[in-house]
Design a protein around this motif. Structure first.
Motif, short mmCIF file in Angstrom:
data_model
loop_
_atom_site.label_atom_id
_atom_site.label_comp_id
_atom_site.label_asym_id
_atom_site.label_seq_id
_atom_site.Cartn_x
_atom_site.Cartn_y
_atom_site.Cartn_z
N UNK A 148 0.86 -1.19 0.00
CA UNK A 148 0.00 0.00 0.00
C UNK A 148 0.90 1.24 0.00
N UNK B 90 -12.64 8.19 6.84
CA UNK B 90 -12.85 7.07 5.93
C UNK B 90 -11.95 7.23 4.72
N UNK B 91 -11.60 6.13 4.11
CA UNK B 91 -10.87 6.22 2.85
C UNK B 91 -11.21 4.99 2.02
N UNK B 92 -10.76 5.03 0.79
CA UNK B 92 -11.06 3.94 -0.12
C UNK B 92 -9.78 3.56 -0.83
N UNK B 93 -9.55 2.26 -0.94
CA UNK B 93 -8.33 1.75 -1.54
C UNK B 93 -8.72 1.14 -2.89
N UNK B 94 -8.18 1.70 -3.97
CA UNK B 94 -8.50 1.17 -5.31
C UNK B 94 -7.56 0.01 -5.64
N UNK B 95 -8.15 -1.11 -6.02
CA UNK B 95 -7.40 -2.34 -6.27
C UNK B 95 -7.63 -2.83 -7.69
N UNK B 96 -6.60 -3.48 -8.26
CA UNK B 96 -6.75 -4.11 -9.57
C UNK B 96 -6.43 -5.59 -9.46
N UNK C 155 -12.24 -6.92 -12.59
CA UNK C 155 -10.89 -6.46 -12.89
C UNK C 155 -10.42 -5.42 -11.88
N UNK D 161 -11.88 -1.02 -1.75
CA UNK D 161 -12.01 -1.48 -0.38
C UNK D 161 -12.32 -0.26 0.48
N UNK E 53 -12.58 1.71 3.84
CA UNK E 53 -11.87 1.63 5.12
C UNK E 53 -12.33 2.74 6.07
#
Lengths: 228, 228
Positions: free
Chosen positions: A31, A125-131, B124, B128, B130
């Protein structure tokens, strides 16, 4: 003399003259420089299976994510961290292998843009962008159609259905499935496996991972022999 | 006789009669039963510091995230996994402590809704969601205003500025800061620390974590004595 005795023992195994490549352990997807996404794989099953195949006469190369396990005697080990690393080494090492076993718990997703410096975060809050990560075992199968490829499946529900689906979809030669969650399998020294192949299956009941690995190694040798 | 010798040694230390609670290691925030978010803390610094404070005569309780380290002799250990677990045990155990040291690398964020079953993902890309975890050391400070509280800061830039900011904002009695990233500190056996308190600072230059922990333990005893 010891060297000859060892060579003789190898020469007598059912997997003599063969190169088996195994992946084992978790991967880590960064991360930022300190944080990562990973999973609960201890690597114990893959390491035990590497030792088992070596004892059956194979030359064994272990591609390992971060674990705290000693390398089994006589086994060559390559350390990797991310799924991308693991894929690269798998494709390289499988080139001269006859058997490929994907026992690593490869991360399904990686973080889109890992930060170079530790992220300072103050938001509630946060958001984690995943591929989606590449599918290592599917990529190895595609590149090497003649390789004997064994997959693993860790399931929390519908074990046989999910495992058979994966066997067919990825064109594997064999798949070993186990239940996970609720204290089962991960970080434990015993395990049970249901092994499936086209037209057959075998249950390896609850036993130490070393004992299960011996049985699974013998079954791989048997099925490899039946196919060849 | 051995028991008496040990008791005598404790009675002679500068921290005799005091209870020190330390947190150490990473936390793990579950995504589902097999996946989690964590960080690269090995726990070595916290474990070495626990041993150092014990040698200085304190009764020591170590609240530890997942590590592969042996518990230091004479130290009581409580194992935790998530930041929420770590907070709960910290608030409980700090009730009869005089010194609290937050050496754990507590996850800043947790996953909003961890899945009960392993998530089957075929997209794809995914995201997430958080939420910010509670700040353990700030919560301990707020609940126990008279406790001597020591924090740690792992920085990749502006070390003194970030560490001093944290010292003041969280009303800590002392903060120990180190550089991380690019192979520094994490999973290594040596370390260097810059220690700050209101009106003072000290550099503990690169040394084994055991040596650094001895110096930091002595400095904690010194500052605790100066305050009392």
């Amino acid at each position: 003399q010891i060297r000859e005795a060892v060579a003789q023992r190898f020469a007598d195994g059912p997997l003599r003259g063969l190169h088996a490549v195994l992946t084992a352990g978790p991967t880590r997807e960064p991360i930022d420089p300190v944080r990562y996404i990973s999973n609960r794989s201890s690597g114990k099953m893959g390491y035990a299976l590497a030792a088992s195949l070596q004892a059956l006469g194979a030359r064994v190369t272990l591609i390992s994510g971060p674990t705290n396990l000693p390398t089994p005697a006589g086994v060559a080990r390559v350390d990797v961290e991310t799924a991308a690393d693991l894929l690269e080494h798998s494709l390289q090492l499988a080139a001269d292998a006859q058997i490929f076993i994907g026992a690593a718990a490869v991360a399904d997703y990686r973080v889109d843009a890992p930060a170079d410096e530790k992220i300072k975060k103050n938001d509630a809050a946060m958001s984690l962008a995943l591929s989606r990560n590449p599918d290592v075992i599917a990529a190895v199968r595609e590149r090497y159609p003649d390789l004997f490829v064994v997959g693993f499946a860790a399931e929390t529900e519908k074990l046989a259905e999910h495992a058979r689906g994966k066997l067919e979809r990825k064109k594997l030669d064999m798949i070993a499935a186990n239940w996970v969650g609720r204290g089962r399998a991960f970080d434990r020294d015993d395990n049970a496996l249901s092994v499936f192949w086209a037209g057959g299956e075998r249950e390896l009941p609850q036993a130490s991972k070393a004992a299960i690995a011996r049985d699974l190694g013998a079954l791989i040798a048997e099925r490899y022999g039946a196919r060849a």
